[in-house]
Design an enzyme around this catalytic site. Structure first.
Site, mmCIF file in Angstrom:
data_model
loop_
_atom_site.group_PDB
_atom_site.id
_atom_site.type_symbol
_atom_site.label_atom_id
_atom_site.label_comp_id
_atom_site.label_asym_id
_atom_site.label_seq_id
_atom_site.Cartn_x
_atom_site.Cartn_y
_atom_site.Cartn_z
ATOM 1 N N ASP A 114 51.625 -25.156 -23.281
ATOM 2 C CA ASP A 114 50.970 -25.752 -24.340
ATOM 3 C C ASP A 114 51.050 -27.300 -24.084
ATOM 4 O O ASP A 114 52.029 -27.713 -23.644
ATOM 5 C CB ASP A 114 51.997 -25.227 -25.583
ATOM 6 C CG ASP A 114 51.768 -23.830 -25.884
ATOM 7 O OD1 ASP A 114 51.183 -23.178 -25.531
ATOM 8 O OD2 ASP A 114 52.950 -23.600 -26.570
HETATM 9 N N1 URA Z 1 55.463 -20.323 -24.047
HETATM 10 C C1 URA Z 1 54.970 -20.986 -25.202
HETATM 11 O O1 URA Z 1 55.158 -20.516 -26.303
HETATM 12 N N2 URA Z 1 54.580 -22.033 -24.707
HETATM 13 C C2 URA Z 1 54.350 -22.428 -23.211
HETATM 14 O O2 URA Z 1 54.015 -23.377 -23.124
HETATM 15 C C3 URA Z 1 54.750 -21.597 -22.333
HETATM 16 C C4 URA Z 1 55.694 -20.364 -22.866
#
Ligand code: URA
Length: 252
Positions: A114
């Site tokens: 993310d």
């Molecule tokens: N899980 C998440 O919630 N976000 C990420 O970026 C990676 C794993």
């Protein structure tokens, strides 16, 4: 005794497979690129889908640019900073992780993080390697440090460990640790899947606010010694271990 040395056998492969192994396109898309005359092999346009090439010797060009040869593969690990996105380009002009990598060859991220998640992000131009690592059947472990707004209860830690229902199905068992000195709000979690926003969704569905999420390891690869936004090449042993975890035959 006299020894005769035989030349190494060369595995010829179809051009569509080669292009997909190089991360250029899916095999179907690669077929289109071949039939529409975008692909040249050793200086000649190649439109015959049935022809095979020698990946060690033949020079393949796509729209005039040489495609990275198999032995030119790059394997990188980035310590992703906040506010960088893992899509290849962004029409809103936000920073992409690609703009932080300085390589001549095009590489792309293996999976996603993310925008606000930091930490270990692998990048490569080896399409088969990337696809395999992302495939759920290989269950590559990913380790995260999660900072929560409130302390995690033991009951909820057990739920995370056992597997819990999310809208896209039950999660597989996770390892969960309460990090000493973190007042119950600093959690280590290791998962073996890679669903979209999975870690955040796991905690959010139990009513927690995730303040920070940092991926500390992807399989055997950590971000130790890499500054935020920095990148290094994977070592040969790291590549070898990852290839093994992804069920790829040893070539080194
Ligand atoms: N899980 C998440 O919630 N976000 C990420 O970026 C990676 C794993």
């Amino acid at each position: 005794m006299k020894r005769t040395s035989k030349p190494e056998p060369v595995e010829l492969i179809r051009i569509n497979r080669y292009l997909s192994m190089c991360g250029i396109a899916s095999r179907r898309k690669a077929d289109e690129l071949v039939t529409n005359g975008s692909v040249q092999v050793n200086g000649k346009v190649m439109t015959d889908l049935g022809r095979k090439i020698d990946p060690q010797r033949d020079k393949v060009f796509l729209e005039g640019k040489q495609v990275a040869q198999v032995h030119d593969y790059l394997y990188l690990v980035m310590n992703k900073p906040k506010d960088a996105i893992t899509t290849l380009s962004d029409e809103k002009g936000r920073t992409t992780v690609m703009s932080l990598v300085r390589t001549k060859q095009r590489v792309y991220p293996i999976g996603r993080l993310d925008r606000n998640t930091t930490g270990v992000l692998l990048l490569t131009n080896d399409g088969e390697f990337a696809n395999r690592l992302m495939h759920p059947k290989f269950e590559i472990s990913k380790s995260y440090q999660v900072s929560l707004e409130t302390a995690l209860t033991h009951e909820h830690a057990e739920k995370l460990r056992k597997g819990m229902k999310l809208e896209d199905g039950k999660t597989s068992p996770a390892e969960v640790y309460i990090i000493p000195g973190g007042k119950g709000k600093e959690i280590g979690i290791i998962i073996h899947e890679g669903r979209n926003r999975q870690v955040r969704r796991m905690f959010e569905s139990l009513g927690y606010e995730v303040k920070k999420l940092d991926r500390v390891a992807y399989g055997p690869v950590t971000k130790e010694g890499i500054a935020r936004g920095g990148t290094r090449s994977l070592t040969r042993p790291e590549v070898r271990q990852l290839r093994k975890l992804a069920g790829m035959v040893e070539e080194f």
